[in-house]
Design an enzyme around this catalytic site. Structure first.
Site, mmCIF file in Angstrom:
data_model
loop_
_atom_site.group_PDB
_atom_site.id
_atom_site.type_symbol
_atom_site.label_atom_id
_atom_site.label_comp_id
_atom_site.label_asym_id
_atom_site.label_seq_id
_atom_site.Cartn_x
_atom_site.Cartn_y
_atom_site.Cartn_z
ATOM 1 N N ASP A 459 23.838 8.004 -87.686
ATOM 2 C CA ASP A 459 24.937 8.783 -87.107
ATOM 3 C C ASP A 459 25.525 9.728 -88.148
ATOM 4 O O ASP A 459 25.307 9.563 -89.362
ATOM 5 C CB ASP A 459 25.999 7.781 -86.613
ATOM 6 C CG ASP A 459 26.846 8.306 -85.469
ATOM 7 O OD1 ASP A 459 26.831 9.523 -85.219
ATOM 8 O OD2 ASP A 459 27.544 7.495 -84.835
ATOM 9 N N ASP A 529 27.572 11.557 -76.201
ATOM 10 C CA ASP A 529 28.461 10.414 -75.969
ATOM 11 C C ASP A 529 28.952 10.398 -74.529
ATOM 12 O O ASP A 529 29.465 9.380 -74.063
ATOM 13 C CB ASP A 529 29.666 10.467 -76.924
ATOM 14 C CG ASP A 529 29.353 9.808 -78.259
ATOM 15 O OD1 ASP A 529 28.295 9.150 -78.377
ATOM 16 O OD2 ASP A 529 30.159 9.955 -79.195
HETATM 17 C C1 DGJ Z 1 29.403 8.257 -82.469
HETATM 18 C C2 DGJ Z 1 28.183 7.966 -81.647
HETATM 19 O O1 DGJ Z 1 27.854 9.075 -80.870
HETATM 20 C C3 DGJ Z 1 28.450 6.746 -80.786
HETATM 21 O O2 DGJ Z 1 27.326 6.491 -79.978
HETATM 22 C C4 DGJ Z 1 28.771 5.558 -81.657
HETATM 23 O O3 DGJ Z 1 27.639 5.206 -82.416
HETATM 24 C C5 DGJ Z 1 29.942 5.900 -82.556
HETATM 25 N N1 DGJ Z 1 29.728 7.113 -83.280
HETATM 26 C C6 DGJ Z 1 30.205 4.766 -83.512
HETATM 27 O O4 DGJ Z 1 31.216 5.069 -84.395
#
Ligand code: DGJ
Length: 711
Positions: A459, A529
């Protein structure tokens, strides 16, 4: 011979050279005029030559430079060592060579070497053909062959011109949870610039792909269109110009504003690579070429089936507890998940990761939450027949961390300026070798300590601000925009190389890194997301203009509180998975999820490896239809979505959707694999499938095998 402009002595020994670049449906022809300038003669299919009536020097420059063509957008802008700002390039050599190991399709690399008329500046235009994919890969290499420093302001990867009278540009962007929002606009005189920003999560703001339809808006099946993508992990830029007499040009590369480079004597710069394909039959073939290219030539192990993932983020967030996780693991196995992914929240010792304000950088298990570490979770997952995956965000640090206390100088920032946090975090400065080593070693340690981990979600959750590096001299801080991407890629490459059996998911606050450059070290990405399935239909539709379904992580969640069956159907049209509290599901819902997983396994190869057809657009409408087919067998699956109730007002019910690979005069046996449905055996007549009729949002998933299924 064509008329030589300017100095009549400047006749080039390359005059008359024709460069034919042929990648099947996509091609171009360049020609060298009498003064050595490189001209673009044709672009598109069958670029076989030029009209004998038009002298070469009347064709547009293939790569316009500042000061040479004053009324057009330049692709190259340089301040030479002597302070001169104009560049005029002439061809010195042209070579074409086969690509080692790619004899099958006759792939070639064409290299046209140019130099400035006076300054010792070399510019190579390079085109690599991918005839198997009807696609070209193009880039530019700039070299300072002099003994004084040169300032490089802009060096685009390519700058083709287009013939047509009604240009339309399509681009995608939107921000966090709104990735891949589509805009199509008619271009008017002037230059339309679309670019990404932020440096780390660029495609959150702007996907690295555009369509230019020079002669009227293209549909999925009709019209001429160039689909152009940039394989770059930083900010990209597309300048779509309509100049005098309606002449069109697209100038494409990295975002050069704020990224100027000083080229020392002997120094060079290679632009990002552009991937582009041409279609005279609408946008569908162009997208299929890019999708196939990404699947077969970019992502790792592209032919390997992607696992059904059950992730913890939407289920339990930061609140990790061994018993709760054990239940999630058991339920994940029950519904047929193949990989259990432990997301954020598992680490941090002095600064435990109880929310997003602490702990990044301290990659040790939080023993308050997980007293026995990760081992028991990994073991339980493997014992349940699944693989185990783990979330990391290795390029970042929270100021509230041991790492930051020990190495406050390891972050991107500028002297005497505030260190602004976003999501309470700072970006590690990967331009520093010791920081690169830290990241590679940290990931290596986690994987060595836990050999049962076979998947990492990587991430990155903030942009660059105050973009300075202590590893870069003060007079070239603007190099950071490019050098940070290269440094990040070097880290990713090393990790991929050291851990070839570990699959990597690319994530940046959702789909912030959806580029075919960074994907080289990854197997898939987290599309967005936003997992509200109604929004996801549009997001996944947008993403299909560049990315194949096997890289598009699509999870069933409770976002939007949509019917679970509908959420399953939408996720099944990508790389299927779950991101919901499995312990909170009723027995009926668990059974529904299990059945959806089984159905997905029956269509997984089609979705993940098949040719993708966009049939009905959800952009500006509340219906969507897409299909996937294996062209060798004729197997196929069609997804139909109705996104809102009464969306069509008083309009009559739209007709059934025509499926392009089915015989319009024949019948085909099919299986209804709609989640929550009755799995009825059906007959598809006349190559058309009907819309779902339940309360919206609702879906139909229709599997149409080539061989009639057993009844
Ligand atoms: C952002 C990501 O897009 C989410 O899926 C998740 O992993 C969060 N970060 C966790 O902090």
């Amino acid at each position: 011979m064509d008329e030589v402009e300017g100095d009549p002595l400047a006749v080039s020994d390359q005059a008359g050279t024709i460069v034919r670049v042929d990648a099947g449906r996509t091609g171009l022809v360049w020609a060298v005029d009498a003064s050595g300038r490189l001209r673009q003669v044709t672009l598109g299919p069958g670029g076989t030559g030029r009209s004998p009536d038009v002298p070469v020097h009347l064709y547009p420059l293939a790569y316009p430079t500042f000061g040479e063509e004053p009324l057009r957008e330049p692709a190259l802008r340089v301040t030479h060592a002597d302070g001169v700002t104009s560049t005029r390039l002439r061809v010195t050599s042209v070579t074409s060579a086969p690509v080692d190991g790619h004899a099958r399709c006759g792939d070639l690399v064409h290299r046209v070497a140019l130099v400035d008329r006076a300054a010792p500046l070399g510019v190579d235009l390079v085109v690599r053909t991918w005839p198997c994919h009807d696609l070209l890969e193009q880039w530019v290499e700039v070299r300072n062959a002099g003994d004084g420093a040169v300032q490089l302001h802009a060096a685009a990867a390519f700058a083709p011109t287009f013939a047509g009278s009604d240009p339309h540009l399509t681009h995608w962007g939107g921000g966090w949870a709104a990735e891949w929002t589509e805009t199509t606009e008619r271009l008017s005189p002037g230059t339309k610039v679309v670019a990404s920003a932020g440096g780390v999560r660029p495609s959150l703001h702007r996907a690295p792909v555009v369509h230019l339809a020079p002669d009227g808006r293209a549909s999925e099946t009709e019209g001429s269109v160039a689909a152009v993508a940039v394989a770059w992990g930083g900010d990209v830029r597309f300048d779509a110009e309509v100049a005098l007499h309606g002449q069109q040009r697209l100038v494409v590369g990295h975002q050069h504003v704020g990224a100027e480079r000083r080229l020392d004597p002997g120094g060079s710069f290679e632009s990002p690579h552009v991937l582009w394909t041409w279609s005279d039959a609408g946008t569908g073939p162009a997208s299929r070429s890019l999708q196939r290219f990404v699947r077969e030539e970019v992502v790792r192990d592209g032919a390997r089936p992607r696992a059904v993932v059950a992730n913890t983020w939407e289920a339990v967030g930061f609140a990790l507890h061994p018993d709760r996780l054990a239940t999630q693991i058991d339920r994940a196995a029950e519904i047929g998940a193949e990989l259990f992914l432990l997301d954020d929240g598992w680490f941090g010792v002095d600064h435990p990761r109880d929310d997003d304000t602490t702990g990044l950088g301290d990659w040790e298990v939080d023993r308050r939450k997980l007293p026995d570490g990760l081992g028991p979770l990994v073991d339980r997952t493997l014992a349940a027949g699944m693989r185990f995956g783990l979330w990391v965000e290795p390029e970042m640090v929270n100021p509230a961390s041991r790492l930051y206390a020990e190495h406050p100088d390891w972050v991107i920032g500028e002297p005497g300026r505030d260190r602004r946090t976003e999501r309470s975090q700072l970006v590690l400065d990967l331009c520093r070798p010791e920081v690169r080593r830290f990241v590679v070693d940290t990931v290596g340690r986690i994987l060595t300590e836990h050999p049962g981990i076979s998947y990492l979600k990587w991430d990155a959750n903030r942009d660059l601000t105050e973009p300075g590096s202590s590893a870069v001299p003060a007079d070239r801080q603007s190099h950071l925009a490019v050098d940070r991407v290269r440094a990040t890629w070097a880290v990713m490459a090393e990790i991929a190389e050291r851990h070839p059996d570990v699959e990597l998911m690319l994530c940046a606050s959702g789909g912030g890194r959806s580029d075919p450059g960074t994907l080289r070290w990854f197997h898939e990405l987290w599309t967005s997301d936003d997992t509200d399935p109604v929004d996801r239909v549009r997001i996944q539709w947008g993403a299909s203009h560049l990315l194949p379904a096997n890289v598009l992580g699509a999870h069933v969640t409770r976002w939007g509180q949509r019917p679970l069956a509908f959420a399953c159907a939408v996720a099944m049209s990508g790389r299927f998975g779950f991101d919901l509290d499995l312990d909170a599901l009723s027995p009926d819902d668990l059974a529904l999820c299990r059945r959806a997983t089984d159905d997905y396994s029956a269509i997984r190869d089609l979705v993940q490896q098949g040719d993708h057809h966009r049939l009905v657009s959800p952009v500006g409408s509340d219906r969507c239809a897409v299909g996937y087919t294996d062209p060798r067998t004729g197997d196929g699956v069609v997804f139909l979505f109705r996104l809102a109730e009464g969306a069509d007002g008083d309009e009559p019910e739209p007709p059934p959707v025509r499926v392009p690979w089915l015989d319009p005069h024949g019948d085909r046996a099919a299986i209804d694999r709609t989640p929550g449905g009755d799995h009825a055996a059906l007959t598809v007549t006349g190559g058309r499938v009907a819309w779902p009729t339940g309360p919206a949002p609702c879906a139909t998933v229709l599997h149409i095998p080539a061989v009639a299924p057993d009844r």
